[in-house]
Each structure stands twice: as structure tokens, then as C-alpha cells.
Design a protein around this motif. Structure first.
Motif, short mmCIF file in Angstrom:
data_model
loop_
_atom_site.label_atom_id
_atom_site.label_comp_id
_atom_site.label_asym_id
_atom_site.label_seq_id
_atom_site.Cartn_x
_atom_site.Cartn_y
_atom_site.Cartn_z
N VAL A 36 0.75 -1.14 -0.03
CA VAL A 36 0.18 -0.13 -0.13
C VAL A 36 0.98 1.19 -0.04
O VAL A 36 1.88 1.33 0.84
CB VAL A 36 -0.82 0.07 1.11
CG1 VAL A 36 -1.72 1.23 1.29
CG2 VAL A 36 -1.92 -0.84 1.22
N THR A 37 0.66 2.13 -1.22
CA THR A 37 1.75 3.51 -1.10
C THR A 37 0.72 4.75 -1.41
O THR A 37 -0.34 4.56 -1.60
CB THR A 37 2.50 3.13 -2.42
OG1 THR A 37 1.68 3.20 -3.59
CG2 THR A 37 3.28 2.01 -2.31
N ILE A 58 -3.77 0.68 -3.53
CA ILE A 58 -4.03 -0.41 -2.39
C ILE A 58 -3.79 -1.79 -3.57
O ILE A 58 -4.72 -1.87 -4.18
CB ILE A 58 -5.11 -0.49 -1.86
CG1 ILE A 58 -5.32 0.85 -1.09
CG2 ILE A 58 -5.40 -1.73 -1.12
CD1 ILE A 58 -6.80 1.20 -0.67
N PRO A 59 -2.82 -2.53 -3.51
CA PRO A 59 -2.61 -3.88 -4.32
C PRO A 59 -3.72 -4.62 -3.91
O PRO A 59 -4.39 -4.85 -2.87
CB PRO A 59 -1.56 -4.42 -3.82
CG PRO A 59 -0.63 -3.25 -3.14
CD PRO A 59 -1.62 -2.57 -2.57
N PRO A 60 -4.36 -5.76 -5.06
CA PRO A 60 -5.25 -6.81 -4.78
C PRO A 60 -4.88 -7.47 -3.51
O PRO A 60 -3.91 -7.94 -3.06
CB PRO A 60 -5.06 -7.51 -5.83
CG PRO A 60 -4.55 -6.79 -6.89
CD PRO A 60 -3.72 -5.95 -6.12
N GLY A 61 -6.00 -7.69 -2.59
CA GLY A 61 -5.74 -8.41 -1.38
C GLY A 61 -5.38 -7.69 -0.27
O GLY A 61 -5.22 -8.36 0.75
N GLN A 62 -5.33 -6.26 -0.58
CA GLN A 62 -4.67 -5.64 0.71
C GLN A 62 -5.48 -4.70 1.37
O GLN A 62 -6.63 -4.53 0.57
CB GLN A 62 -3.25 -5.06 0.27
CG GLN A 62 -2.17 -6.01 -0.26
CD GLN A 62 -1.80 -6.79 0.98
OE1 GLN A 62 -1.75 -6.55 1.99
NE2 GLN A 62 -1.85 -8.31 0.57
N ALA A 63 -5.34 -4.09 2.51
CA ALA A 63 -5.91 -3.27 3.13
C ALA A 63 -5.23 -2.00 3.60
O ALA A 63 -3.82 -2.12 3.87
CB ALA A 63 -6.89 -3.63 4.22
N THR A 64 -6.10 -0.81 4.01
CA THR A 64 -5.38 0.46 4.51
C THR A 64 -4.74 0.19 6.00
O THR A 64 -4.15 0.98 6.36
CB THR A 64 -6.16 1.66 4.44
OG1 THR A 64 -7.53 1.23 5.21
CG2 THR A 64 -6.63 1.90 2.99
N GLY A 65 -5.51 -0.55 6.76
CA GLY A 65 -5.33 -0.90 8.01
C GLY A 65 -6.32 0.16 8.82
O GLY A 65 -6.85 0.97 8.12
N THR A 119 -7.39 -6.21 -9.28
CA THR A 119 -6.49 -5.11 -9.98
C THR A 119 -6.28 -4.13 -8.93
O THR A 119 -7.18 -4.01 -7.76
CB THR A 119 -7.24 -4.49 -10.80
OG1 THR A 119 -8.45 -3.89 -10.56
CG2 THR A 119 -7.32 -5.42 -12.00
N PRO A 120 -5.37 -3.48 -8.76
CA PRO A 120 -5.12 -2.35 -7.87
C PRO A 120 -6.01 -1.27 -7.79
O PRO A 120 -6.47 -1.04 -8.78
CB PRO A 120 -3.57 -1.73 -8.47
CG PRO A 120 -2.95 -2.92 -9.36
CD PRO A 120 -4.13 -3.32 -9.97
N VAL A 121 -6.36 -0.78 -6.75
CA VAL A 121 -7.24 0.00 -6.43
C VAL A 121 -6.37 1.41 -6.33
O VAL A 121 -5.32 1.54 -5.37
CB VAL A 121 -7.94 0.22 -4.91
CG1 VAL A 121 -8.60 1.51 -4.55
CG2 VAL A 121 -8.90 -1.02 -5.26
N VAL A 122 -6.46 2.54 -7.35
CA VAL A 122 -5.94 3.75 -7.36
C VAL A 122 -7.03 4.82 -6.92
O VAL A 122 -7.96 4.88 -7.50
CB VAL A 122 -5.09 4.09 -8.48
CG1 VAL A 122 -4.47 5.50 -8.37
CG2 VAL A 122 -4.32 2.91 -8.86
#
Length: 147
Positions: A36-37, A58-65, A119-122
């Protein structure tokens, strides 16, 4: 005069002293997932308010926290689909490409953004924060079975 303390008593005493010095157990914030960047696009301070435009990926399968913000946020989903969850562990929105999202301010608005797609979330996000505030305030998982 030399005082001898049995090993078991010394060990127990060290554990108690360590617990007292450490203080009560704190709930730990949940960090963003790997990859996550955030990229700064623009920033301006007017009076006591910082206006910052950032691109969040946010890459696929990831979260912001889990987190909240000290001021409102306004965003646009540039790609992917953002799944947004409130501290009740219930989805409070699904935002596909082109959607606009608003996040209210304050610790009563703890939330998590997840990418459940492939797909990445931007996101392009405008932060409207009191001058000098961090972009987000970490929060512990409110008891949800996911991060």
C-alpha cells in the motif's frame, strides 16, 4: 552483608517489575498491508488548514489498516474497486472506478479500505486537515474478523 535471593523469586520479581514498567497492555494499531503506497501530488496551507492531494494505491488483497482522520477526506476511485468498512465490521460502501468517496473526520469514524478485487485500487484523495495533522490516525481493529 550479602543477601541471597532464590532464582524463582528473582525471576518472578523481574516479571512484575517489567509488567509495571511496561504499563497496561495497549491495543495495537493495524498497519496497512504490504505494497500500500501513497504519493504526494499537491499540497497547500491556507490559514490553519492543510489541503493535500495524494494518490493512494492498494494492491489486490490488501487493506489500508484501521484508522481515522482529523479532517474530512474527499476521493475519486481512478481504478479498481474499493470496499470500505466501518468499525461495526459492516461494509459501508463499495466504490468502483469513477466513484466519489467522502470520509468524515474524527475518532468516531474509524474505518478500513480493502481491495477485494484482482486489480490495484488507485485513489486520488484530497485531505482537508488542521495544519500539521497527520494524514491518518492509527486505530486498533475494532474486533472484525479481517484486517
Amino acid at each position: 552483608m550479602r543477601v541471597r535471593i532464590p532464582l524463582r523469586a528473582a525471576t518472578a520479581g523481574a516479571i512484575v517489575v517489567g509488567a509495571v514498567l511496561a504499563g497496561p497492555a495497549a491495543a495495537h494499531a493495524t498497519p496497512p498491508g504490504p505494497g500500500v503506497t501513497a504519493r504526494l501530488l499537491a499540497q497547500k496551507t491556507v490559514g490553519d488548514t492543510d489541503y493535500t492531494l495524494r494518490e493512494i494505491t492498494i494492491p489486490p488483497g490488501q487493506a489500508t489498516g484501521w484508522h481515522y482522520h482529523d479532517g474530512p477526506l474527499y476521493g475519486v476511485v481512478k481504478s479498481g474497486t474499493l470496499s470500505h468498512f466501518a468499525s461495526t465490521c459492516v461494509s459501508d460502501g463499495v466504490y468502483p472506478k469513477g466513484s466519489v468517496i467522502r470520509e468524515p473526520a474524527g475518532p468516531g469514524n474509524v474505518h478500513l479500505g480493502r481491495n477485494l478485487g484482482d486489480t490495484p485500487v488507485v485513489l486520488e484523495v484530497l485531505y482537508v486537515l488542521p495544519h500539521g495533522s497527520p494524514f491518518s490516525e492509527d486505530a486498533p481493529n475494532p474486533g472484525c474478523p479481517f484486517e
